[in-house]
Structures are given as C-alpha cells and as structure tokens.
Scaffold this motif. Structure first.
Motif, PDB file in Angstrom:
ATOM      1  N   UNK A   1      34.685  40.446  41.687  1.00 46.02           N
ATOM      2  CA  UNK A   1      34.622  39.071  42.160  1.00 46.02           C
ATOM      3  C   UNK A   1      35.982  38.624  42.684  1.00 46.02           C
ATOM      4  N   UNK A   2      35.954  37.726  43.636  1.00 43.83           N
ATOM      5  CA  UNK A   2      37.185  37.108  44.117  1.00 43.83           C
ATOM      6  C   UNK A   2      37.611  36.028  43.138  1.00 43.83           C
ATOM      7  N   UNK A   3      38.893  35.767  43.100  1.00 37.82           N
ATOM      8  CA  UNK A   3      39.393  34.695  42.243  1.00 37.82           C
ATOM      9  C   UNK A   3      38.761  33.380  42.685  1.00 37.82           C
ATOM     10  N   UNK A   4      38.189  32.659  41.705  1.00 38.73           N
ATOM     11  CA  UNK A   4      37.575  31.366  41.967  1.00 38.73           C
ATOM     12  C   UNK A   4      37.786  30.520  40.707  1.00 38.73           C
ATOM     13  N   UNK A   5      38.893  29.803  40.696  1.00 45.11           N
ATOM     14  CA  UNK A   5      39.281  29.041  39.512  1.00 45.11           C
ATOM     15  C   UNK A   5      38.270  27.946  39.174  1.00 45.11           C
ATOM     16  N   UNK A   6      37.721  27.293  40.185  1.00 49.60           N
ATOM     17  CA  UNK A   6      36.760  26.217  39.895  1.00 49.60           C
ATOM     18  C   UNK A   6      35.499  26.777  39.228  1.00 49.60           C
TER      19      UNK A   6
END
Length: 130
Positions: free
Chosen positions: A91-96
């Motif tokens: 997965x790509x970084x997705x903080x939200x």
C-alpha cells in the motif's frame, strides 16, 4: 473442515509438528470460509512475510464477516493502519486512512483482553494441555 483447520493451526503455531507456514496456508486456504476468523490467520501469515500484499486481501475478507470476534477485528484494523501509515503490504502511505482505521479500532468496545491464540485453538478439538 474442523480437521483441516486444526492441522492448519498446528502447522502455523508448531503444535505437535515443526512449524511450517506453507503447510499451514495449504490447510487454512482450503477452509477459509469455514469460520469467520480463518482469513485473519491467513492475513497474519502474509503480514509476517515481509508485509506481503495478500495480507490486505485476507484482512479485508475477514472484516466483512459479521461474526468476527471484536478482539480480532481490533487487531486487523491496527495492522491495516500500520500498513497505510508506513507504506507496508503493497500500500502507498496514506496517513488519513491510517488514522481512520486506528480510530475505528479504538471505537471497538473490548471489555477484556482476549488471548487470540487460545481463542483460535478453542474452535478445534486440539488440547494444548495433557
């Protein structure tokens, strides 16, 4: 199904046999629809394998199960949150999204800590105590 599930757990945890992830996956994938928690175990195997992207697939499958144990749901949400937060599991970084999953995990009302390993074994006829 119970026997294959039990064998899968034995190979996964190394109960009575040498721990063998490939054999565990063989048996558990054959019964992944037998019980709500089986995709969680498969997801954990893939997660432990350098955060293999298949972990997300099986975690999401487990989360769709209405009867999934709350402690296990919590564990999955925390692992998925980490995958998004640190760009693991393909997965790509997705903080939200990581924060959303962590908040969802915190909203689960777990009144007492569950020993997940003992719970998973309790679904079989395996006795860990002679």
């Amino acid at each position: 199904f119970d026997k294959k599930y039990g064998l899968g757990l034995c190979y996964y945890y190394g109960y009575g046999v040498q721990s063998d992830i490939h054999s565990a996956l063989f048996y558990l994938k054959d019964v992944e629809d037998w019980h709500a928690e089986v995709p969680y175990i498969i997801g954990n195997i893939y997660y432990a394998d350098n955060q293999n992207p298949n972990a997300v697939l099986y975690y999401e499958k487990a989360l769709k199960r209405a009867t999934l144990n709350k402690s296990i749901r919590y564990s999955i949400l925390i692992n998925l949150s980490d995958c998004y937060r640190y760009g693991k599991c393909g997965l790509s970084v997705n903080i939200s999204e990581a924060d959303r999953l962590q908040q969802e995990a915190k909203s689960i009302n777990i009144t007492s800590a569950l020993n997940i390993n003992e719970y998973l074994i309790s679904l079989t006829q395996i006795s860990l105590y002679p």
